[in-house]
Design an enzyme around this catalytic site. Structure first.
Site, PDB file in Angstrom:
ATOM      1  N   SER A  46       0.835  -1.200   0.000  1.00  0.00           N
ATOM      2  CA  SER A  46       0.000   0.000   0.000  1.00  0.00           C
ATOM      3  C   SER A  46       0.871   1.252   0.000  1.00  0.00           C
ATOM      4  CB  SER A  46      -0.966  -0.052   1.197  1.00  0.00           C
ATOM      5  OG  SER A  46      -2.031   0.844   1.016  1.00  0.00           O
ATOM      6  N   ASP A 162      -5.934  -3.831  -2.020  1.00  0.00           N
ATOM      7  CA  ASP A 162      -4.869  -3.400  -1.119  1.00  0.00           C
ATOM      8  C   ASP A 162      -4.202  -4.590  -0.422  1.00  0.00           C
ATOM      9  OD1 ASP A 162      -3.546  -2.327   1.301  1.00  0.00           O
ATOM     10  OD2 ASP A 162      -4.507  -0.447   0.719  1.00  0.00           O
TER      11      ASP A 162
END
Length: 271
Positions: A46, A162
């Protein structure tokens, strides 16, 4: 007389997820470089993929810090969220990729001087997907594809979201890339406790996801040689992953501070 430092072991950074808190990664890298420490491998999840990939591409920490200050602002955030698609996610995310491209260009991961890997998760199978080739900006986009907010990234048969949903801090990944010493950067030090009067039904749901990542991150860090936990100020409620890039000040400094405090330990590990 201070004994000269000679780095004999290869260093890998495992840069963790955390939204706007990822600015602390800049401070970590900056302090290591200023201390004459070579970073041999980077894996990021991320915001860790965002900063780590950008550094691997730019090879200049001053330029990286400047790029984040100038190119991730209110205007770019508004642009990133101007492609609504209420299907798999509220936004397509294609304009987010453009924001990343404005920072790292059209570089391929295989061309980077520092081996890099972005970690994502397949929504359909739950499988962890390590992206170590192809377009860098697209890999960062996949690793930062927050569920519900952004449409998953199509990558072969995968629908990528993610990476923090499965591996918030990719210690195992960077170890397997060849690192002798792995430093993990955990950005979740201060997200708890939460003040009850700052919560709402929506914030309660969102905070629940942070509970998951908080515990997963601690588990990931067990395999690291050293864990850095920047002392990032929190508001004791829920901070969304995005606006802090503009509103939160001195986050980079927290990365510098925690790395400086651990420099001797890091040098000892690398000697």
């Amino acid at each position: 007389m201070t004994k000269a430092f000679t780095q004999r072991k290869k260093l890998g950074l495992a840069l963790g997820s955390g939204g706007w808190r990822g600015q602390a990664h800049i401070g970590v890298i900056k302090t290591l470089i200023e201390a004459g420490i070579t970073i041999d491998y980077i894996a990021g999840t991320s915001s860790g993929a965002m900063v780590g990939g950008a550094y691997a591409a730019l090879q200049d920490i001053t330029l990286l810090e400047k790029a984040f200050k100038e190119k991730i602002n209110k205007r770019s955030l508004l642009y990133a969220f101007s492609d609504p698609k209420p299907s798999w996610g509220m936004f397509r995310g294609e304009k987010v990729t453009e924001v990343f491209e404005d920072i790292v260009g059209q570089k391929q991961i295989e061309e980077l001087a520092i081996p890099f890997c972005a970690v994502s998760t397949d929504l359909l199978s739950g499988e962890v997907v390590e992206i170590n080739k192809g377009n860098l900006a697209a890999a960062i986009r996949a690793s930062t594809s927050i569920p519900f907010v952004f449409e998953p990234v199509i990558y072969g048969n995968y629908r990528l979201i993610d990476g923090g949903t499965a591996v918030p801090i990719p210690v195992k990944t960077v170890r397997q890339m060849g690192a002798d010493v792995v430093i993990a950067v955990n950005l979740y030090k201060n997200i708890f406790p939460v003040t009850a009067d700052k919560m709402s039904s929506v914030k309660s749901v969102l905070k629940t996801t942070q509970i998951m990542m908080y515990h997963l991150a601690r588990h990931n860090c067990q395999m690291a040689d050293l864990v850095l936990q920047p002392d990032i100020p929190e508001d004791k409620g829920f901070s969304d992953p995005f606006t802090g890039f503009v509103s939160k000040k001195n986050v980079v400094k927290t990365g510098e501070t925690v790395t400086s405090e651990n420099l001797e330990a890091i040098k000892k590990l690398l000697s």
